[in-house]
Design a protein around this motif. Sequence first.
Motif, short mmCIF file in Angstrom:
data_model
loop_
_atom_site.label_atom_id
_atom_site.label_comp_id
_atom_site.label_asym_id
_atom_site.label_seq_id
_atom_site.Cartn_x
_atom_site.Cartn_y
_atom_site.Cartn_z
N PRO A 81 0.78 -1.24 0.00
CA PRO A 81 0.00 0.00 0.00
C PRO A 81 0.81 1.30 0.00
O PRO A 81 0.23 2.38 0.02
N ARG A 82 2.15 1.21 -0.02
CA ARG A 82 2.94 2.45 0.01
C ARG A 82 2.57 3.37 -1.14
O ARG A 82 2.06 2.93 -2.15
N LYS A 83 2.86 4.65 -0.99
CA LYS A 83 2.63 5.66 -2.02
C LYS A 83 3.93 5.93 -2.76
O LYS A 83 5.00 5.95 -2.16
N ARG A 84 3.83 6.14 -4.06
CA ARG A 84 5.02 6.41 -4.87
C ARG A 84 5.70 7.70 -4.44
O ARG A 84 5.06 8.68 -4.11
N GLY A 85 7.03 7.66 -4.43
CA GLY A 85 7.81 8.86 -4.14
C GLY A 85 7.95 9.20 -2.68
O GLY A 85 8.53 10.21 -2.33
N SER A 86 7.44 8.34 -1.80
CA SER A 86 7.59 8.60 -0.36
C SER A 86 7.59 7.27 0.37
O SER A 86 7.32 6.23 -0.21
N HIS A 91 -7.47 -0.39 0.49
CA HIS A 91 -7.83 0.50 -0.61
C HIS A 91 -6.59 0.96 -1.38
O HIS A 91 -6.59 1.00 -2.61
N SER A 92 -5.52 1.25 -0.66
CA SER A 92 -4.30 1.72 -1.30
C SER A 92 -3.62 0.62 -2.13
O SER A 92 -3.16 0.88 -3.24
N VAL A 93 -3.58 -0.59 -1.61
CA VAL A 93 -2.93 -1.68 -2.36
C VAL A 93 -3.74 -2.00 -3.62
O VAL A 93 -3.17 -2.24 -4.69
N PHE A 94 -5.06 -1.95 -3.53
CA PHE A 94 -5.88 -2.20 -4.72
C PHE A 94 -5.68 -1.09 -5.75
O PHE A 94 -5.64 -1.37 -6.96
N GLU A 95 -5.51 0.14 -5.30
CA GLU A 95 -5.24 1.24 -6.22
C GLU A 95 -3.88 1.03 -6.92
O GLU A 95 -3.75 1.23 -8.12
N ASN A 96 -2.87 0.60 -6.15
CA ASN A 96 -1.55 0.34 -6.74
C ASN A 96 -1.59 -0.79 -7.76
O ASN A 96 -0.95 -0.71 -8.81
N ILE A 97 -2.37 -1.83 -7.48
CA ILE A 97 -2.53 -2.94 -8.44
C ILE A 97 -3.15 -2.39 -9.73
O ILE A 97 -2.69 -2.70 -10.83
N ARG A 98 -4.17 -1.58 -9.59
CA ARG A 98 -4.84 -1.00 -10.76
C ARG A 98 -3.86 -0.17 -11.60
O ARG A 98 -3.85 -0.25 -12.82
N TYR A 99 -3.02 0.63 -10.94
CA TYR A 99 -2.02 1.43 -11.67
C TYR A 99 -1.14 0.53 -12.53
O TYR A 99 -0.90 0.80 -13.70
N ILE A 100 -0.62 -0.52 -11.93
CA ILE A 100 0.30 -1.42 -12.65
C ILE A 100 -0.42 -2.10 -13.81
O ILE A 100 0.09 -2.13 -14.94
N THR A 141 4.18 -13.59 9.34
CA THR A 141 4.63 -12.83 10.51
C THR A 141 5.10 -11.42 10.18
O THR A 141 5.03 -10.54 11.03
N ALA A 142 5.62 -11.19 8.97
CA ALA A 142 6.13 -9.85 8.64
C ALA A 142 6.28 -9.71 7.12
O ALA A 142 6.35 -10.70 6.39
N LEU A 143 6.35 -8.46 6.69
CA LEU A 143 6.64 -8.10 5.30
C LEU A 143 7.87 -7.19 5.32
O LEU A 143 8.24 -6.68 6.38
N PRO A 144 8.52 -6.97 4.18
CA PRO A 144 9.78 -6.21 4.18
C PRO A 144 9.69 -4.76 4.65
O PRO A 144 10.69 -4.19 5.05
N THR A 145 8.52 -4.17 4.56
CA THR A 145 8.32 -2.81 5.08
C THR A 145 7.19 -2.88 6.11
O THR A 145 6.50 -3.90 6.19
N PRO A 146 6.96 -1.85 6.90
CA PRO A 146 5.93 -1.93 7.96
C PRO A 146 4.51 -1.83 7.41
O PRO A 146 3.77 -0.88 7.68
N ILE A 147 4.13 -2.82 6.62
CA ILE A 147 2.79 -2.89 6.04
C ILE A 147 2.09 -4.14 6.56
O ILE A 147 2.74 -5.07 7.04
N ALA A 148 0.77 -4.16 6.47
CA ALA A 148 -0.01 -5.28 6.98
C ALA A 148 -0.57 -6.16 5.88
O ALA A 148 -1.12 -7.23 6.16
N ILE A 149 -0.44 -5.73 4.60
CA ILE A 149 -1.01 -6.49 3.49
C ILE A 149 -0.14 -6.31 2.25
O ILE A 149 0.43 -5.24 2.01
N GLU A 150 -0.03 -7.40 1.48
CA GLU A 150 0.64 -7.37 0.19
C GLU A 150 -0.09 -8.35 -0.72
O GLU A 150 -0.56 -9.38 -0.27
#
Length: 141
Positions: free
Chosen positions: A37-42, A66-75, A124-133
């Motif tokens: 769900p991260r945002k581009r450029g930050s 919502h953010s991860v689904f938006e990123n999937i749509r972009y790609i 148990t974890a993802l590479p950045t502090p996110i809860a979903i991928e």
Amino acid sequence: MSENKDLIHSSKAPEPVGLYPHARRVGNLLFLSGVGPRKRGSKEIPGVELDENGNIISYDIEAQCHSVFENIRYILEEAGSSWDKIIDVTVFLTNMKEDFPKYNKIYAEYFKDNQPCRTTLGITALPTPIAIELKVIATID
């Protein structure tokens, strides 16, 4: 987008955290790398509050969904595919017990018209502090 037609580098999705493309085309299939769900450029992660050491204080799984689904749509769209062409989704959740019901409800809203195969894993974890991928496979013309 990348010059190599098989490798997709989105100009809207968050930058990968390693040496890999956002997606790769093989024949009429599009394989997306794990998308969070991260945002581009930050380093901003919607709904996540971190302490000074980068540890999660609190997070909002709904905002992340919502953010991860938006990123999937972009790609997908930058690659020449679309949401309705998704055929398989693998979901990684870091808190299955608390987050699955909220995620599942939001997932149903996004996929009510297109119902791809789905696998959901608690990890148990993802590479950045996110809860979903999400890991997605779609068709492409």
